[in-house]
Design a protein around this motif. Structure first.
Motif, PDB file in Angstrom:
ATOM      1  N   THR A 182       4.678 -10.834  55.048  1.00 19.24           N
ATOM      2  CA  THR A 182       5.621 -11.890  54.659  1.00 19.24           C
ATOM      3  C   THR A 182       7.041 -11.688  55.167  1.00 19.24           C
ATOM      4  O   THR A 182       7.913 -12.512  54.883  1.00 19.24           O
ATOM      5  N   ASN A 183       7.274 -10.621  55.897  1.00 21.51           N
ATOM      6  CA  ASN A 183       8.610 -10.420  56.456  1.00 21.51           C
ATOM      7  C   ASN A 183       8.581 -10.744  57.947  1.00 21.51           C
ATOM      8  O   ASN A 183       8.140  -9.924  58.760  1.00 21.51           O
ATOM      9  N   PRO A 184       9.066 -11.928  58.338  1.00 23.82           N
ATOM     10  CA  PRO A 184       9.024 -12.296  59.755  1.00 23.82           C
ATOM     11  C   PRO A 184       9.970 -11.471  60.620  1.00 23.82           C
ATOM     12  O   PRO A 184       9.852 -11.497  61.841  1.00 23.82           O
ATOM     13  N   ASN A 185      10.869 -10.743  59.990  1.00 23.26           N
ATOM     14  CA  ASN A 185      11.793  -9.884  60.719  1.00 23.26           C
ATOM     15  C   ASN A 185      11.425  -8.414  60.543  1.00 23.26           C
ATOM     16  O   ASN A 185      12.291  -7.544  60.423  1.00 23.26           O
ATOM     17  N   ALA A 186      10.121  -8.157  60.547  1.00 22.14           N
ATOM     18  CA  ALA A 186       9.625  -6.809  60.291  1.00 22.14           C
ATOM     19  C   ALA A 186      10.151  -5.795  61.302  1.00 22.14           C
ATOM     20  O   ALA A 186      10.442  -4.649  60.953  1.00 22.14           O
ATOM     21  N   GLU A 187      10.292  -6.200  62.547  1.00 21.49           N
ATOM     22  CA  GLU A 187      10.769  -5.262  63.563  1.00 21.49           C
ATOM     23  C   GLU A 187      12.181  -4.786  63.252  1.00 21.49           C
ATOM     24  O   GLU A 187      12.493  -3.600  63.354  1.00 21.49           O
ATOM     25  N   GLU A 188      13.036  -5.709  62.838  1.00 21.66           N
ATOM     26  CA  GLU A 188      14.416  -5.352  62.486  1.00 21.66           C
ATOM     27  C   GLU A 188      14.439  -4.404  61.294  1.00 21.66           C
ATOM     28  O   GLU A 188      15.161  -3.406  61.286  1.00 21.66           O
ATOM     29  N   ALA A 189      13.642  -4.720  60.265  1.00 19.65           N
ATOM     30  CA  ALA A 189      13.606  -3.865  59.080  1.00 19.65           C
ATOM     31  C   ALA A 189      13.026  -2.494  59.399  1.00 19.65           C
ATOM     32  O   ALA A 189      13.492  -1.468  58.878  1.00 19.65           O
ATOM     33  N   SER A 190      12.015  -2.448  60.264  1.00 19.51           N
ATOM     34  CA  SER A 190      11.387  -1.175  60.605  1.00 19.51           C
ATOM     35  C   SER A 190      12.351  -0.236  61.311  1.00 19.51           C
ATOM     36  O   SER A 190      12.296   0.983  61.133  1.00 19.51           O
ATOM     37  N   LYS A 191      13.255  -0.791  62.116  1.00 19.87           N
ATOM     38  CA  LYS A 191      14.237   0.044  62.797  1.00 19.87           C
ATOM     39  C   LYS A 191      15.154   0.735  61.798  1.00 19.87           C
ATOM     40  O   LYS A 191      15.616   1.859  62.038  1.00 19.87           O
ATOM     41  N   ALA A 192      15.422   0.072  60.685  1.00 25.78           N
ATOM     42  CA  ALA A 192      16.314   0.634  59.675  1.00 25.78           C
ATOM     43  C   ALA A 192      15.588   1.514  58.669  1.00 25.78           C
ATOM     44  O   ALA A 192      16.167   2.454  58.120  1.00 25.78           O
ATOM     45  N   MET A 193      14.310   1.204  58.407  1.00 25.66           N
ATOM     46  CA  MET A 193      13.610   1.851  57.299  1.00 25.66           C
ATOM     47  C   MET A 193      12.346   2.605  57.696  1.00 25.66           C
ATOM     48  O   MET A 193      11.766   3.307  56.874  1.00 25.66           O
ATOM     49  N   GLY A 194      11.884   2.431  58.910  1.00 24.91           N
ATOM     50  CA  GLY A 194      10.618   3.053  59.305  1.00 24.91           C
ATOM     51  C   GLY A 194       9.466   2.083  59.235  1.00 24.91           C
ATOM     52  O   GLY A 194       8.606   2.047  60.114  1.00 24.91           O
ATOM     53  N   HIS A 195       9.417   1.296  58.183  1.00 22.70           N
ATOM     54  CA  HIS A 195       8.425   0.230  58.017  1.00 22.70           C
ATOM     55  C   HIS A 195       9.099  -0.914  57.270  1.00 22.70           C
ATOM     56  O   HIS A 195      10.067  -0.705  56.546  1.00 22.70           O
ATOM     57  N   ALA A 196       8.562  -2.101  57.421  1.00 18.70           N
ATOM     58  CA  ALA A 196       9.181  -3.280  56.804  1.00 18.70           C
ATOM     59  C   ALA A 196       8.615  -3.547  55.423  1.00 18.70           C
ATOM     60  O   ALA A 196       7.394  -3.563  55.241  1.00 18.70           O
ATOM     61  N   PRO A 197       9.478  -3.765  54.445  1.00 14.25           N
ATOM     62  CA  PRO A 197       8.995  -4.211  53.128  1.00 14.25           C
ATOM     63  C   PRO A 197       8.665  -5.700  53.169  1.00 14.25           C
ATOM     64  O   PRO A 197       8.811  -6.368  54.192  1.00 14.25           O
ATOM     65  N   ALA A 198       8.240  -6.221  52.051  1.00 13.09           N
ATOM     66  CA  ALA A 198       7.919  -7.644  51.934  1.00 13.09           C
ATOM     67  C   ALA A 198       9.159  -8.499  52.104  1.00 13.09           C
ATOM     68  O   ALA A 198      10.297  -8.029  51.968  1.00 13.09           O
ATOM     69  N   GLY A 199       8.948  -9.775  52.374  1.00  9.89           N
ATOM     70  CA  GLY A 199      10.041 -10.723  52.360  1.00  9.89           C
ATOM     71  C   GLY A 199      10.531 -10.951  50.944  1.00  9.89           C
ATOM     72  O   GLY A 199       9.742 -10.916  49.985  1.00  9.89           O
ATOM     73  N   LEU A 200      11.830 -11.193  50.810  1.00 13.51           N
ATOM     74  CA  LEU A 200      12.438 -11.454  49.506  1.00 13.51           C
ATOM     75  C   LEU A 200      13.230 -12.755  49.583  1.00 13.51           C
ATOM     76  O   LEU A 200      13.834 -13.063  50.607  1.00 13.51           O
ATOM     77  N   PHE A 201      13.260 -13.488  48.497  1.00  5.85           N
ATOM     78  CA  PHE A 201      14.065 -14.703  48.462  1.00  5.85           C
ATOM     79  C   PHE A 201      15.554 -14.359  48.487  1.00  5.85           C
ATOM     80  O   PHE A 201      16.020 -13.494  47.734  1.00  5.85           O
ATOM     81  N   GLY A 202      16.294 -15.048  49.359  1.00  6.18           N
ATOM     82  CA  GLY A 202      17.754 -15.010  49.318  1.00  6.18           C
ATOM     83  C   GLY A 202      18.378 -13.657  49.455  1.00  6.18           C
ATOM     84  O   GLY A 202      19.427 -13.394  48.863  1.00  6.18           O
ATOM     85  N   PHE A 203      17.794 -12.780  50.293  1.00  3.00           N
ATOM     86  CA  PHE A 203      18.290 -11.403  50.311  1.00  3.00           C
ATOM     87  C   PHE A 203      18.362 -10.841  51.725  1.00  3.00           C
ATOM     88  O   PHE A 203      17.837  -9.771  51.991  1.00  3.00           O
TER      89      PHE A 203
END
Length: 390
Positions: free
Chosen positions: A107-128
């Motif tokens: 559910t996180n369409p920006n998983a690549e961006e999140a993975s660069k910061a965290m190692g893996h992408a968490p779920a999508g969140l509303f308004g965050f």
């Protein structure tokens, strides 16, 4: 529609924006009847959360009435009254199958961006933020809800919005934090913070048979609520040394379980770490002020558990890892797997075991939201929790 939009640090405005539409057959559109300002929203308001864009719609504690559903939605229909979890989960990936909904893989369409910061992408969140998916939030007149058969829970009783609204976030978050603390009957639990999530932590600790709950804050109204509604003993960290007081209260052993319900904007009036945190954050050399977390790790008894529901953004320095390791501490944390808890916690509300609305101190219209953010951030006018009604 009207929506509360982020335009930069300390700059939120109610704008007229396009109404949301069905984009996927699993979507639903709800008309918001109540929504709330969360402490986590302040991390965006204060400019600490990266990947925000001007015009982003804020808010992740909404509920309302279904006005439209996609053709693949089977569990909801027009007219249903629902609470929407802040976590967006698909319900069928590896992590969702383990009820680890905030770790959803899809559910996180920006998983690549999140993975660069965290190692893996968490779920999508509303308004965050866009790192968390770039989804529009619920401080608005309408909201598009992806995976509508997985997230929203129907409210079929006559309970008012205010009693069930916090199933969207703070009640499950407080409950999971207490669960993560591994509380055993009779345990002494120390909770850092007396904000809305902390108040739910306190209530949940009692549900899990804690023997004592000690709440730590410096805001008089929050401490008073922890005492009156939470039946907690309290420590005002402006007036007492937290470590010394906890040692005294526990016969020198320390609390069995510690919960950091503060997160990345902790205030500390003593200690070099708090001063350095404040200075580094002021010049944007750091995003997280972790004084409460460090203190919880320092105060927790040997072999104890530290639970972290407080939201963190980036790298935490001066982390007392050596002490945590040598004391044999267990640390549990994470965004809340909200969908795991909504039904059992709704049943507790319906049974009269708890009325989460006790935390509400301010009720405002959506148009008043910018002023409400400032009041909430400044802890002015006795503000603990704000509910907005579009």
């Amino acid at each position: 529609m009207r929506a509360l939009c982020w335009h930069g640090k300390y700059d939120v405005r109610v704008d007229t924006v396009p109404d949301p539409t069905i984009l996927e057959p699993t979507d639903a559109i709800i008309k918001i009847t109540s929504t709330a300002i969360c402490g986590s929203d302040l991390h965006l308001y204060d400019g600490y959360m990266p990947s925000m864009k001007s015009g982003d719609i804020l808010g992740h504690e909404p509920m309302g009435i279904v006005v439209e559903v996609g053709k693949a939605v089977t569990k909801l229909k027009k007219g249903d009254r629902v609470v929407v979890p802040f976590v967006i989960a698909c319900g069928c990936c590896f992590f969702c199958s383990k009820t680890l909904y905030s770790c959803c893989d899809t559910t996180n369409p920006n998983a690549e961006e999140a993975s660069k910061a965290m190692g893996h992408a968490p779920a999508g969140l509303f308004g965050f933020s866009h790192m968390m998916g770039g989804y529009s939030g619920g401080q608005a007149e309408y909201l598009r809800v992806p995976h509508a058969d997985v997230g929203p829970i129907k409210i079929e009783s006559g309970l008012p919005d205010e009693q069930v609204l916090f199933l969207s976030d703070i009640f499950p978050t407080g409950y999971m934090a207490a669960e993560n603390a591994d509380i055993e009957p009779g345990d002494t639990v120390a909770v850092w913070g007396c904000g809305p999530v902390a108040q739910m932590c306190i209530q949940s600790c009692w549900m899990m048979k804690a023997g004592r709950v000690i709440a730590i804050d410096r805001v008089p109204e929050r401490l008073a609520m922890a005492r009156s509604m939470g039946r907690a003993e309290t420590i005002n960290f402006d007036e007492e040394d937290v470590y010394e007081r906890l040692q005294e209260m526990t016969g020198g052993r320390g609390p069995d379980r510690c919960i950091d319900a503060v997160g990345c904007e902790a205030h500390g009036t003593g200690g070099v770490d708090a001063v350095v945190d404040k200075l580094k954050a002021a010049v944007m050399l750091a995003t997280d002020r972790a004084h409460a977390l460090r203190q919880a790790l320092f105060c927790c008894r040997k072999g104890g558990t530290v639970s972290v529901p407080g939201a963190y953004v980036g790298m935490v320095d001066k982390f007392p890892f050596g002490g945590a390791m040598n004391k044999g501490l267990t640390i549990k944390m994470g965004q809340t797997h909200v969908q795991r808890y909504t039904q059992p916690l709704l049943e507790k509300i319906e049974a009269g075991e708890i009325d989460p609305s006790f935390v509400i101190t301010h009720r405002r219209t959506l148009e008043e939201a910018p002023d409400a953010y400032k009041t909430f951030r400044d802890k002015a006018d006795g503000c603990i929790k704000v509910v907005l009604r579009p």
